[in-house]
Design a protein around this motif. Structure first.
Motif, PDB file in Angstrom:
ATOM      1  N   CYS A 187       0.857  -1.193   0.000  1.00 35.93           N
ATOM      2  CA  CYS A 187       0.000   0.000   0.000  1.00 35.93           C
ATOM      3  C   CYS A 187       0.892   1.241   0.000  1.00 35.93           C
ATOM      4  N   CYS A 194      -2.799  -2.976  -5.278  1.00 38.82           N
ATOM      5  CA  CYS A 194      -4.021  -3.557  -4.712  1.00 38.82           C
ATOM      6  C   CYS A 194      -4.193  -5.017  -5.135  1.00 38.82           C
ATOM      7  N   CYS A 197      -2.632  -7.192  -2.597  1.00 36.87           N
ATOM      8  CA  CYS A 197      -2.944  -6.826  -1.210  1.00 36.87           C
ATOM      9  C   CYS A 197      -3.787  -7.905  -0.523  1.00 36.87           C
ATOM     10  N   ALA A 200      -7.457  -6.593   0.259  1.00 34.89           N
ATOM     11  CA  ALA A 200      -8.073  -5.781  -0.802  1.00 34.89           C
ATOM     12  C   ALA A 200      -9.598  -5.839  -0.762  1.00 34.89           C
ATOM     13  N   CYS A 203     -11.155  -3.302   1.582  1.00 35.74           N
ATOM     14  CA  CYS A 203     -10.675  -1.920   1.481  1.00 35.74           C
ATOM     15  C   CYS A 203     -11.717  -1.002   0.846  1.00 35.74           C
ATOM     16  N   GLN A 211      -8.138   4.895  -4.119  1.00 34.84           N
ATOM     17  CA  GLN A 211      -6.857   4.611  -3.443  1.00 34.84           C
ATOM     18  C   GLN A 211      -5.738   5.545  -3.886  1.00 34.84           C
TER      19      GLN A 211
END
Ligand code: SF4
Length: 356
Positions: A187, A194, A197, A200, A203, A211
């Motif tokens: 991040c 992403c 991640c 994710a 999020c 983002q």
């Protein structure tokens, strides 16, 4: 936010992907030193310094017993020397009183702010305190979809409260390090990854496609520029350095000089060091950036006025002559090194000498 899922996924990711850093798994002293070094220094820059530091001062007792000169010399290259002085002062307190047992105890040590206290207490002692630095603010703002201005105290307070609420209470050290690693490797400030991640699907920023715009920060004020003059006074193969009590270089051996306020540089040198000098006309310019201030320095070569002694320097200042050959090993600040280098590398075209 599904907090149990967030904790589960992030901790599992961390345990499989943790960065191999030399302070991980160290005792409380090793963790604390790393956190102080990392306050204003990137991991890749801090790592070799950290390894050398731990070899030279392997315990808090060894650090407490060292002289300030030696501590500063071993800090050279990391900048922000107040960190080294505070570390040294705090080591003496810990060697005498033992390690702090609470967050408030950590905060009472010189140079230990909220982040360093939470990091040391959670990573080395298992206490449930969330670490909140710029990386964590970014991760939390994105995960929560918080579009508040992170330059405002109210936003930072809200984000810090959220970070604390999300902390995994049984693994606070791993949790904090997981957040740090996520912010450093996935991040990231620009172009967060992403797709790689582990959280994710939880999020909010990713779901909203924001983002790249979070965290939001209003434009910061530009650093304040300050015009200064410094003197490189040479005499018999030595350079004159001064150590004063105030300013950004307080307590550091640096070139005599100060802000351009109409006082001649020769007068400033004499006031600070007690040495009467005459500037030679050889000048260079140098710029050094501190976090909120920029020094534009006129660097002037100067010589001692023969046969005349100066007035005594004020008791707040110390002056000493250092051999050119010893300068590299001295714990002098980067601004001074920049000024010395500017004069040394300048083509030798002397201008008419100003009055001393
Ligand atoms: Fe950051 Fe993207 Fe992960 Fe959200 S999904 S936490 S923006 S890397």
């Amino acid at each position: 936010m599904d907090v149990p899922a967030l904790r589960r996924r992030l901790l599992a990711w961390y345990r499989a992907n943790a960065r191999d850093l030399p302070w991980r798994g160290r005792d409380v002293y090793g963790v604390w030193v790393s956190e102080v070094m990392l306050q204003q220094t990137r991991v890749d820059v801090a790592t070799p310094h950290y390894l050398r530091w731990m070899a030279r001062f392997p315990t808090v007792q060894a650090l407490a017993a060292a002289s300030e000169e030696e501590v500063l010399r071993n800090w050279a290259g990391l900048g922000y020397y107040s960190r080294a002085r505070n570390l040294h002062a705090a080591a003496k307190m810990v060697a005498r009183d033992g390690w702090p047992a609470t967050l408030a105890g950590w905060r009472a040590l010189p140079g230990v702010g909220a982040y360093t206290a939470a990091a040391a207490a959670s990573i080395a002692q298992g206490q449930p305190h969330a670490c909140v630095d710029g990386n964590v603010v970014r991760v939390v703002a994105r995960l929560a979809g918080d579009g508040g201005d992170v330059g405002k105290a109210a936003t930072r307070t809200r984000i810090a409260a959220r970070a604390q609420a999300w902390l995994a209470p049984r693994s606070p050290g791993d949790w904090n390090q997981a957040m740090m690693d996520l912010g450093a490797t996935v991040c990231t400030p620009r172009a967060p990854r992403c797709d790689a991640c582990p959280v994710a699907t939880l999020c909010a920023a990713r779901a909203a496609g924001t983002q790249g715009r979070l965290p939001r920060k209003a434009r910061a004020k530009p650093p304040v520029a300050e015009e200064r003059a410094v003197a490189v006074v040479r005499h018999r193969g030595k350079v004159l350095l001064v150590r004063g009590p105030r300013g950004l270089l307080a307590g550091m051996w640096s070139l005599p000089g100060g802000p351009l306020d109409g006082t001649s540089l020769a007068a400033i040198v004499q006031h600070q060091t007690g040495v009467r000098v005459r500037t030679s006309g050889e000048t260079a310019t140098a710029v050094h950036h501190f976090s909120h201030r920029t020094w534009r320095m006129t660097v002037q070569a100067a010589r001692v006025v023969p046969g005349r002694t100066g007035t005594p320097a004020p008791p707040t200042h110390e002056a000493r002559w250092v051999a050119d050959t010893d300068l590299a090993a001295e714990a002098i600040p980067t601004a001074t090194r920049v000024a010395l280098a500017a004069l040394a590398t300048k083509p030798k075209t002397a201008r008419p000498s100003p009055k001393p």
